[in-house]
Design an enzyme around this catalytic site. Sequence first.
Site, PDB file in Angstrom:
ATOM      1  N   PHE A 195      -3.338   5.461  11.112  1.00  0.00           N
ATOM      2  CA  PHE A 195      -2.462   4.732  12.039  1.00  0.00           C
ATOM      3  C   PHE A 195      -1.119   5.440  12.217  1.00  0.00           C
ATOM      4  O   PHE A 195      -0.309   5.035  13.054  1.00  0.00           O
ATOM      5  CB  PHE A 195      -2.253   3.295  11.538  1.00  0.00           C
ATOM      6  CG  PHE A 195      -3.523   2.626  11.103  1.00  0.00           C
ATOM      7  CD1 PHE A 195      -4.677   2.759  11.864  1.00  0.00           C
ATOM      8  CD2 PHE A 195      -3.588   1.896   9.927  1.00  0.00           C
ATOM      9  CE1 PHE A 195      -5.870   2.173  11.461  1.00  0.00           C
ATOM     10  CE2 PHE A 195      -4.776   1.309   9.514  1.00  0.00           C
ATOM     11  CZ  PHE A 195      -5.919   1.443  10.280  1.00  0.00           C
ATOM     12  N   SER A 218       0.820  -1.213   0.000  1.00  0.00           N
ATOM     13  CA  SER A 218       0.000   0.000   0.000  1.00  0.00           C
ATOM     14  C   SER A 218       0.852   1.260   0.000  1.00  0.00           C
ATOM     15  O   SER A 218       0.462   2.291  -0.521  1.00  0.00           O
ATOM     16  CB  SER A 218      -0.913   0.017   1.225  1.00  0.00           C
ATOM     17  OG  SER A 218      -1.831  -1.054   1.161  1.00  0.00           O
ATOM     18  N   GLU A 272       2.089  -0.165  15.390  1.00  0.00           N
ATOM     19  CA  GLU A 272       2.506   1.186  15.010  1.00  0.00           C
ATOM     20  C   GLU A 272       3.185   1.933  16.147  1.00  0.00           C
ATOM     21  O   GLU A 272       4.094   2.738  15.920  1.00  0.00           O
ATOM     22  CB  GLU A 272       1.290   1.992  14.510  1.00  0.00           C
ATOM     23  CG  GLU A 272       0.673   1.442  13.225  1.00  0.00           C
ATOM     24  CD  GLU A 272      -0.315   0.298  13.452  1.00  0.00           C
ATOM     25  OE1 GLU A 272      -0.604  -0.030  14.631  1.00  0.00           O
ATOM     26  OE2 GLU A 272      -0.782  -0.280  12.450  1.00  0.00           O
ATOM     27  N   ASP A 332     -13.200   1.366   2.072  1.00  0.00           N
ATOM     28  CA  ASP A 332     -12.922   0.841   3.415  1.00  0.00           C
ATOM     29  C   ASP A 332     -13.701   1.574   4.509  1.00  0.00           C
ATOM     30  O   ASP A 332     -13.878   1.056   5.612  1.00  0.00           O
ATOM     31  CB  ASP A 332     -11.424   0.915   3.728  1.00  0.00           C
ATOM     32  CG  ASP A 332     -10.653  -0.257   3.125  1.00  0.00           C
ATOM     33  OD1 ASP A 332     -11.311  -1.197   2.640  1.00  0.00           O
ATOM     34  OD2 ASP A 332      -9.410  -0.220   3.145  1.00  0.00           O
ATOM     35  N   HIS A 354      -3.213   6.998   2.194  1.00  0.00           N
ATOM     36  CA  HIS A 354      -4.641   6.749   2.367  1.00  0.00           C
ATOM     37  C   HIS A 354      -5.304   7.775   3.280  1.00  0.00           C
ATOM     38  O   HIS A 354      -6.181   7.467   4.071  1.00  0.00           O
ATOM     39  CB  HIS A 354      -4.893   5.332   2.875  1.00  0.00           C
ATOM     40  CG  HIS A 354      -4.523   4.255   1.892  1.00  0.00           C
ATOM     41  ND1 HIS A 354      -3.285   4.168   1.328  1.00  0.00           N
ATOM     42  CD2 HIS A 354      -5.240   3.232   1.370  1.00  0.00           C
ATOM     43  CE1 HIS A 354      -3.228   3.135   0.494  1.00  0.00           C
ATOM     44  NE2 HIS A 354      -4.414   2.547   0.499  1.00  0.00           N
TER      45      HIS A 354
END
Lengths: 281, 318
Positions: free
Chosen positions: B86, B40, B61, B120, B112
């Site tokens: 995140f 991604s 994370e 999503d 994103h």
Amino acid sequence: MKHTISDLEDIASQVRRDCLRMVHAVQSGHPGASLGCADFFTALYFEVLNHNPEFKMEGVGEDLFFLSNGHISPVWYSVLARSGYFEVSELKTFRKLDSRLQGHPTTHEGLPGVRIASGSLGQGLSVAIGAALGKKLDGDKSLVYALMGDGELQEGQNWEALMFAPFHKVDNLIASVDYNGQQIDGPTEKVLSLENLQAKFESFGWHVITSDGNDMAEIVKALHYAKSLTGKGKPILNLMSTQMGYGVDFMVGTHKWHGSAPSNEQLETALGQLKETAGDY
Amino acid sequence: MKKYTYTEKKDTRSGFGAGLHEAGKRNENVVALCADLVGSLKMDAFIKDFPERFVQVGIAEANMMGIAAGLTISGKIPFTGTFANFSTGRVYDQIRQSIAYSGKNVKICASHAGLTLGEDGATHQILEDIGLMKMLPGMVVINPCDYNQTKAATLAIMDNEGPVYLRFGRPVIPVFTPEDQKFEIGKAWMVNEGTDVTIIATGHMVWRAIEAGEQLAELGIDAEIINIHTIKPLDEEAILKSVKKTGCVVTCEEHNKFGGLGESVARLLTTEYLAAQEFVAVNDSFGESATPDQLMTKYKLDPDDIVAAAQKVIKRKR
């Protein structure tokens, strides 16, 4: 040995005096675990670490130490000053306006010896792992040490870090846990039990050793033994039993002194139990 | 209205991936960390050529941010990669204490971002990240507008000592900025000079602002369009110069109207030069599942919305 055990015990006694006087002077701070870890810090900085008090952030070719449970800053500040990082007289600025000796350790004010801010719990082990990976990338054979409190193991980030280090073979890292069984709201057994810590660490893939953190001879031996275990594919975890408040009879073994300062009378009583060996600041 | 054309559409995250790969070639201190989103984040090229400088942390994370902070100590330049949600909210305290307050040279790279993540849904569509990050003292916040600019920004932050938040996205969008551009942190990019209204846009909204500018030109309105890729530090000089000329401003961002670029501009204008302002931004809402285009329309981030805001703000000029 750079020092005899008796010399180290004398230094630790002075460090304990510093901790109590610092906390007393501003009527705030965390004396309990500072006293409990005085022997560990003394052993580390005066005997075990290969370090340079002419502080450089990068610490190339030096062992590095990271404190995760930043609230025990008094003991760290005392040992840093007593081992030459800055003037011992600066200890009197602890927690005061414009001081480099913040309540919890920071890099922001440029205090020599501190490489990361800590205090918000659970973050130090990750940082130590990063520093250890940096040393590996550079081919730097020196070691990275970290100290965590036992209570802060309730923070989830520790378990992310504990899972990471063995998988990535971070074997230039020696993490110690101040296993005193106490936290702010009471014994860890009552607040949120840590259950079998040794088994947990071992199941995560760490080489676990146990030690008595309030027996100078033993903690020195344990840390040297831990060093001998580095470079063998596993990170090392020193599960170090201590007593909060160790060295002062009315402070020992209770969470009551986690974050409270002694009164004038209590300070006098406590100092009466701790030999002044290197001169109060 | 200056004419902008494009020959291809690409995602800004691929601009990051290309920039990271180039950064790895240029500086051996560059290391990359990822929390199980290598594909991604388009990190494959870096990993292929510099496997020893890549750290896979797994879905952890908080640990990633701490490790990144620790890596800086020996002079490494860590680039962390995960989704914007995140990269910020999930690990805010780790960033605050171990990176920002500790002054560590970590590059927090976030893909994103915003509604254009699409199907999503809102759990992953953070619209609060610019606000969170710009509030941290010393944090640089950058939201580039296309593939080329994202690549250039990735290289620029490598050479900028200190913590940076770099925000980019998932959808393919027109590539309209020069391939060989020099990216100057904190320096606005003049997209089109005009006299009637200042349109300030960041990220995916810049191309939309250009489309709006063309529509406005047909209506006889001469819009000045500025690309603010660096939200902090804000190019106050460029904004003030423009607003003093046009007398009004529309800010455009794929972010909550609270805490974003628009509020940074409003703070500047209220302290330095009072002027009417309209916000093209998400109206204090979470997103939802749908295609990116459907969401941009529903949440009023289309060129038509910019045109309407411009017409409205021009009427409010003093």
